[in-house]
Design a protein around this motif. Structure first.
Motif, PDB file in Angstrom:
ATOM      1  N   ARG A 201     -28.934  -5.853  26.665  1.00  0.00           N
ATOM      2  CA  ARG A 201     -27.576  -5.789  27.223  1.00  0.00           C
ATOM      3  C   ARG A 201     -27.270  -6.974  28.138  1.00  0.00           C
ATOM      4  O   ARG A 201     -26.486  -6.860  29.073  1.00  0.00           O
ATOM      5  CB  ARG A 201     -27.354  -4.467  27.985  1.00  0.00           C
ATOM      6  N   HIS A 202     -27.881  -8.123  27.816  1.00  0.00           N
ATOM      7  CA  HIS A 202     -27.580  -9.332  28.564  1.00  0.00           C
ATOM      8  C   HIS A 202     -26.179  -9.828  28.218  1.00  0.00           C
ATOM      9  O   HIS A 202     -25.769  -9.793  27.050  1.00  0.00           O
ATOM     10  CB  HIS A 202     -28.602 -10.424  28.259  1.00  0.00           C
ATOM     11  N   ASN A 203     -25.464 -10.322  29.225  1.00  0.00           N
ATOM     12  CA  ASN A 203     -24.112 -10.786  28.964  1.00  0.00           C
ATOM     13  C   ASN A 203     -24.096 -12.184  28.355  1.00  0.00           C
ATOM     14  O   ASN A 203     -23.194 -12.547  27.615  1.00  0.00           O
ATOM     15  CB  ASN A 203     -23.260 -10.759  30.240  1.00  0.00           C
ATOM     16  N   ALA A 204     -25.095 -13.017  28.656  1.00  0.00           N
ATOM     17  CA  ALA A 204     -25.093 -14.399  28.190  1.00  0.00           C
ATOM     18  C   ALA A 204     -26.113 -14.624  27.076  1.00  0.00           C
ATOM     19  O   ALA A 204     -27.214 -14.073  27.105  1.00  0.00           O
ATOM     20  CB  ALA A 204     -25.381 -15.358  29.343  1.00  0.00           C
ATOM     21  N   MET A 205     -25.727 -15.450  26.108  1.00  0.00           N
ATOM     22  CA  MET A 205     -26.627 -15.815  25.004  1.00  0.00           C
ATOM     23  C   MET A 205     -26.489 -17.295  24.708  1.00  0.00           C
ATOM     24  O   MET A 205     -25.454 -17.908  24.994  1.00  0.00           O
ATOM     25  CB  MET A 205     -26.342 -14.973  23.764  1.00  0.00           C
ATOM     26  N   TYR A 206     -27.553 -17.865  24.140  1.00  0.00           N
ATOM     27  CA  TYR A 206     -27.630 -19.315  23.955  1.00  0.00           C
ATOM     28  C   TYR A 206     -28.323 -19.639  22.636  1.00  0.00           C
ATOM     29  O   TYR A 206     -29.172 -18.886  22.174  1.00  0.00           O
ATOM     30  CB  TYR A 206     -28.465 -19.953  25.074  1.00  0.00           C
ATOM     31  N   TRP A 207     -27.963 -20.786  22.075  1.00  0.00           N
ATOM     32  CA  TRP A 207     -28.690 -21.352  20.952  1.00  0.00           C
ATOM     33  C   TRP A 207     -29.176 -22.740  21.348  1.00  0.00           C
ATOM     34  O   TRP A 207     -28.406 -23.580  21.825  1.00  0.00           O
ATOM     35  CB  TRP A 207     -27.805 -21.467  19.706  1.00  0.00           C
ATOM     36  N   TYR A 208     -30.489 -22.975  21.100  1.00  0.00           N
ATOM     37  CA  TYR A 208     -31.106 -24.275  21.330  1.00  0.00           C
ATOM     38  C   TYR A 208     -31.731 -24.765  20.027  1.00  0.00           C
ATOM     39  O   TYR A 208     -32.146 -23.982  19.190  1.00  0.00           O
ATOM     40  CB  TYR A 208     -32.239 -24.169  22.357  1.00  0.00           C
ATOM     41  N   ARG A 209     -31.855 -26.078  19.935  1.00  0.00           N
ATOM     42  CA  ARG A 209     -32.713 -26.638  18.909  1.00  0.00           C
ATOM     43  C   ARG A 209     -33.830 -27.409  19.598  1.00  0.00           C
ATOM     44  O   ARG A 209     -33.640 -27.989  20.671  1.00  0.00           O
ATOM     45  CB  ARG A 209     -31.948 -27.547  17.949  1.00  0.00           C
ATOM     46  N   GLN A 210     -35.016 -27.365  18.980  1.00  0.00           N
ATOM     47  CA  GLN A 210     -36.181 -28.029  19.544  1.00  0.00           C
ATOM     48  C   GLN A 210     -36.714 -29.033  18.545  1.00  0.00           C
ATOM     49  O   GLN A 210     -37.109 -28.680  17.437  1.00  0.00           O
ATOM     50  CB  GLN A 210     -37.278 -27.025  19.904  1.00  0.00           C
ATOM     51  N   ASP A 211     -36.719 -30.272  18.962  1.00  0.00           N
ATOM     52  CA  ASP A 211     -37.233 -31.365  18.140  1.00  0.00           C
ATOM     53  C   ASP A 211     -38.308 -32.093  18.916  1.00  0.00           C
ATOM     54  O   ASP A 211     -38.206 -32.266  20.141  1.00  0.00           O
ATOM     55  CB  ASP A 211     -36.103 -32.332  17.769  1.00  0.00           C
ATOM     56  N   LEU A 212     -39.323 -32.580  18.211  1.00  0.00           N
ATOM     57  CA  LEU A 212     -40.455 -33.238  18.850  1.00  0.00           C
ATOM     58  C   LEU A 212     -39.981 -34.392  19.717  1.00  0.00           C
ATOM     59  O   LEU A 212     -39.234 -35.256  19.257  1.00  0.00           O
ATOM     60  CB  LEU A 212     -41.425 -33.746  17.777  1.00  0.00           C
TER      61      LEU A 212
END
Lengths: 112, 115
Positions: free
Chosen positions: B28-39
């Motif tokens: 029930r978190h209000n905030a969400m995020y998308w990240y990308r991880q590159d070397l």
């Protein structure tokens, strides 16, 4: 916006030695500085954090120090163990409502 | 309690195809995020959402879109995939607020290869 620089990019130590990872930040308004550990094949996980109203925080073998004047903070791991081997990320933000800005990460390798 | 789940775990995709990465949290978190991880580049924020119904652009939003129809789900869509979108994608969530200081909880990641 905030910019976080992290050094070194890789760090190799012998088991039992200490390890130190350093980060600098650019935004003087930043007031919260978390550290995340990412084990191979997993997502990052918070291991310790520090707020700008304290200069040092410890949790067993790990500690974080903050120098607001110089705008840098460091992660210290004592008595390193092979299971400490992972990628460590520092981050900074200026508000509970703001996004985190991450450093580029440090790969720590602890050799038995 | 599952925390955050992501699907698929990995995917190989032809360039030009459309792809949606799924993310669901049960905290029930209000905030969400998308990240990308590159070397060598660390974690770079693609898009975020402070609450259901709102979204914002991060550091590298081009070529990606998101929606936040409800609290739990935050899908990331690549409308027409390109090889430079080959990466590991992480979804995260947090309870944003004046005193919460934004501790983020991460999912296990999706490894995407665009050929």
């Amino acid at each position: 916006g905030e910019n976080v620089e992290q050094h070194p990019s890789t760090l190799s130590v012998q088991e039992g030695d200490s390890a130190v990872i350093k980060c600098t930040y650019s935004d003087s308004a930043s007031n919260y500085f978390p550290w995340y550990k990412q084990e191979l094949g997993k997502g990052p996980q918070l291991i310790i954090d520090i707020r700008s109203n304290v200069g040092e925080k410890k949790d067993q073998r790990i500690a974080v120090t903050l120098n607001k004047t110089a705008k840098h903070f460091s992660l210290h791991i004592t008595e390193t163990q092979p299971e400490d081997s992972a990628v460590y990320f520092c981050a900074a933000t200026n508000s509970g409502y703001s996004t985190l800005t991450f450093g580029k990460g440090t790969m720590l390798l602890v050799s038995p | 309690i599952a925390g955050i789940t992501q699907a698929p775990t990995s995917q190989i995709l032809a360039a030009g195809r459309r792809m949606t990465l799924r993310c669901t949290q049960d905290m029930r978190h209000n905030a969400m995020y998308w990240y990308r991880q590159d070397l060598g580049l660390g974690l770079r924020l693609i898009h975020y959402s402070n609450t259901a119904g709102t979204t914002g652009k991060g550091e590298v939003p081009d070529g990606y879109s998101v929606s936040r129809a409800n609290t739990d789900d935050f899908p990331l869509t690549l409308a027409s995939a390109v090889p430079s979108q080959t990466s590991v994608y992480f979804c995260a969530s947090s309870r944003q607020g004046e005193s919460s200081y934004n501790e983020q909880f991460f999912g296990p990641g999706t490894r995407l290869t665009v050929l």
